[in-house]
Design an enzyme around this catalytic site. Structure first.
Site, PDB file in Angstrom:
ATOM      1  N   LYS A   3      48.098  21.141  40.497  1.00  0.00           N
ATOM      2  CA  LYS A   3      46.357  20.995  40.260  1.00  0.00           C
ATOM      3  C   LYS A   3      46.417  19.230  40.083  1.00  0.00           C
ATOM      4  CE  LYS A   3      45.087  24.563  38.403  1.00  0.00           C
ATOM      5  NZ  LYS A   3      43.753  25.291  37.203  1.00  0.00           N
TER       6      LYS A   3
ATOM      7  N   LYS B  34      48.802  29.956  48.768  1.00  0.00           N
ATOM      8  CA  LYS B  34      48.581  30.435  47.252  1.00  0.00           C
ATOM      9  C   LYS B  34      46.912  30.691  48.094  1.00  0.00           C
ATOM     10  CE  LYS B  34      47.313  29.761  42.830  1.00  0.00           C
ATOM     11  NZ  LYS B  34      47.575  29.851  41.779  1.00  0.00           N
TER      12      LYS B  34
ATOM     13  N   LYS C  31      40.692  30.693  44.392  1.00  0.00           N
ATOM     14  CA  LYS C  31      39.302  30.702  43.972  1.00  0.00           C
ATOM     15  C   LYS C  31      38.685  29.447  44.818  1.00  0.00           C
ATOM     16  CE  LYS C  31      39.492  32.578  39.320  1.00  0.00           C
ATOM     17  NZ  LYS C  31      39.501  31.774  38.644  1.00  0.00           N
TER      18      LYS C  31
HETATM   19  P1  AMP Z   1      43.302  32.910  38.042  1.00  0.00           P
HETATM   20  O1  AMP Z   1      42.428  32.464  39.343  1.00  0.00           O
HETATM   21  O2  AMP Z   1      43.977  31.109  38.509  1.00  0.00           O
HETATM   22  O3  AMP Z   1      42.143  31.922  36.612  1.00  0.00           O
HETATM   23  O4  AMP Z   1      44.089  33.532  37.877  1.00  0.00           O
HETATM   24  C1  AMP Z   1      43.599  34.751  37.532  1.00  0.00           C
HETATM   25  C2  AMP Z   1      45.201  35.989  38.000  1.00  0.00           C
HETATM   26  O5  AMP Z   1      45.012  36.456  38.877  1.00  0.00           O
HETATM   27  C3  AMP Z   1      45.822  35.197  36.794  1.00  0.00           C
HETATM   28  O6  AMP Z   1      46.749  36.556  36.513  1.00  0.00           O
HETATM   29  C4  AMP Z   1      46.931  34.962  38.490  1.00  0.00           C
HETATM   30  O7  AMP Z   1      48.420  35.197  38.201  1.00  0.00           O
HETATM   31  C5  AMP Z   1      46.151  36.131  39.185  1.00  0.00           C
HETATM   32  N1  AMP Z   1      45.844  35.155  40.921  1.00  0.00           N
HETATM   33  C6  AMP Z   1      45.930  34.220  40.871  1.00  0.00           C
HETATM   34  N2  AMP Z   1      45.612  33.689  42.606  1.00  0.00           N
HETATM   35  C7  AMP Z   1      46.393  34.925  42.772  1.00  0.00           C
HETATM   36  C8  AMP Z   1      47.478  34.375  44.196  1.00  0.00           C
HETATM   37  N3  AMP Z   1      47.490  34.345  45.388  1.00  0.00           N
HETATM   38  N4  AMP Z   1      47.806  35.985  43.491  1.00  0.00           N
HETATM   39  C9  AMP Z   1      48.411  37.080  43.527  1.00  0.00           C
HETATM   40  N5  AMP Z   1      47.786  37.237  42.269  1.00  0.00           N
HETATM   41  C10 AMP Z   1      47.043  36.148  41.648  1.00  0.00           C
END
Ligand code: AMP
Ligand code: TRP
Length: 340
Positions: A118, A201, A204
């Site tokens: 990041k 990956k 968002k």
């Molecule tokens: P975040 O979007 O970083 O707040 O992630 C929220 C949850 O979604 C966490 O448990 C992440 O590990 C999961 N997550 C985020 N991006 C991915 C991805 N590309 N594939 C699988 N899980 C994801």
């Protein structure tokens, strides 16, 4: 003294930074719902304090918090059964995070790959909060003495750090106060990749909206994004070994398997030798079928912001009842407060 119980308690969080995607759904939300259905005590949190470790527009943040909450509910989180709230409403998270900042070592934090990713080349200009992000995450979990944490693959290192922090705290203070947590990283959708680049990956915060399917995308947009998804020019393979060499095919077939709740082997059998042009409409169909009801429900919930705020307030009240005594006990163990 330990007030540790043998009980299983689940905690997990999602940041309200941008639209939630099918990666959040498949990697996290879907498992949150399964754990709730299994009757486990679940605490789910919109981690707004984590979101502001990078810049968030104040005019948008409040709505993003509501939106994330709506995605939890629309995915199947029952707010009577599970606790759902946003992190900044429960000050115990930030309080315990400070203690953990004094437990975690610089060497441990310097190894965190998410910070490196990041911060990129702009390390000197990153917020201190972005560097300290994992200690707040450890506090999120341990302030409830949670035992099980469902997340996607990208959070594994942070959960290992959480275990290290719990262990060091327990060792330093001669206690067993904090449980050593179990990461729950399960299924084939623990790492969904970008639709534009099978080695990156799905996120968002990716600049390209075409790289992801948002939980707010309508049918036409989903179909368009899948049609435009990057592929190679070969027919789909029939074995996992072949699939390993084909990142885009692997990702799309994984998404198909996860959404249709079948195994990757079944999908390989079904589509072996077919071209992407034949496979993609099937993928669109199952994606629309799974995502559309969630989108409709999210939109409905977003029409009543007050109702969502009330749900989050009520969740926070329940969360505080668990978290505050744990912080007070921590203060006693550390010697900040007289033992009662
Ligand atoms: P975040 O979007 O970083 O707040 O992630 C929220 C949850 O979604 C966490 O448990 C992440 O590990 C999961 N997550 C985020 N991006 C991915 C991805 N590309 N594939 C699988 N899980 C994801
Ligand atoms: N860091 C997690 C992510 O970006 C979100 C998060 C914050 C979290 N606190 C947590 C996940 C506690 C699990 C438990 O995905």
């Amino acid at each position: 003294m330990s007030d540790k119980t043998e009980m299983k308690r689940v905690f997990s969080g999602i940041q309200p930074s941008g639209q939630l995607t099918i990666a959040n759904y498949l990697g996290a939300l879907k498992h949150f719902v399964q754990l709730q259905k299994a009757g486990t005590e679940c605490i789910y949190c919109v981690v707004d304090l984590h979101a502001i470790t990078v810049w968030q527009d104040p005019n948008e943040l409040r709505n993003a918090i509501r939106h994330a909450a709506a995605c939890f509910i629309a995915s199947g989180i029952n707010v009577e059964k599970s606790i759902l709230f946003n992190q900044s409403l429960v000050s115990a998270h930030a309080e315990l995070a400070w203690i953990f900042n004094c437990v975690a070592r610089m060497g441990w934090m310097n190894r965190m790959t998410q910070f490196k990713e990041k911060a990129g080349s702009n390390r000197e200009n990153s917020s201190v909060g972005l560097f300290a992000y994992p200690t707040l995450m450890a506090a999120d979990i341990l302030v409830y003495h949670a035992t099980h944490v469902p997340v996607g693959e990208d959070q594994k290192q942070h959960l290992e750090l959480t275990r290290d922090i719990a262990n060091k705290f327990n060792n330093d203070y001669g206690t067993e106060f904090f449980p050593v947590i179990e990461p729950v990283i399960e299924g084939i959708a623990t790492r969904i990749m970008s639709l534009r680049d099978g080695t990156k990956k799905m996120s968002k915060s990716d600049k390209s909206d075409l790289s992801r399917i948002n939980l707010t995308d309508d049918k036409d947009l989903i179909v368009k994004k899948i049609r435009k998804a990057r592929t190679d020019q070969y027919p789909l393979p029939g074995s996992i070994k072949e699939l390993e060499k084909r990142p885009e095919a692997k990702n799309l077939m994984n998404i198909f398997a996860a959404l249709s709740e079948t195994s990757l082997n079944n999908v390989l059998n079904q589509f072996e030798g077919k071209m992407f042009s034949e496979f993609k409409p099937h993928l669109s169909e199952v994606t629309v079928e799974k995502i559309s009801p969630i989108t409709t429900e999210v939109n409905k919930l977003m029409n009543d912001g007050k109702e969502l705020d009330q749900i989050l307030d009520a969740g926070a009240e329940r969360a505080r009842k668990i978290a505050e005594p744990i912080v007070q006990k921590t203060y006693e163990i550390v010697g900040l407060k007289e033992t009662r």
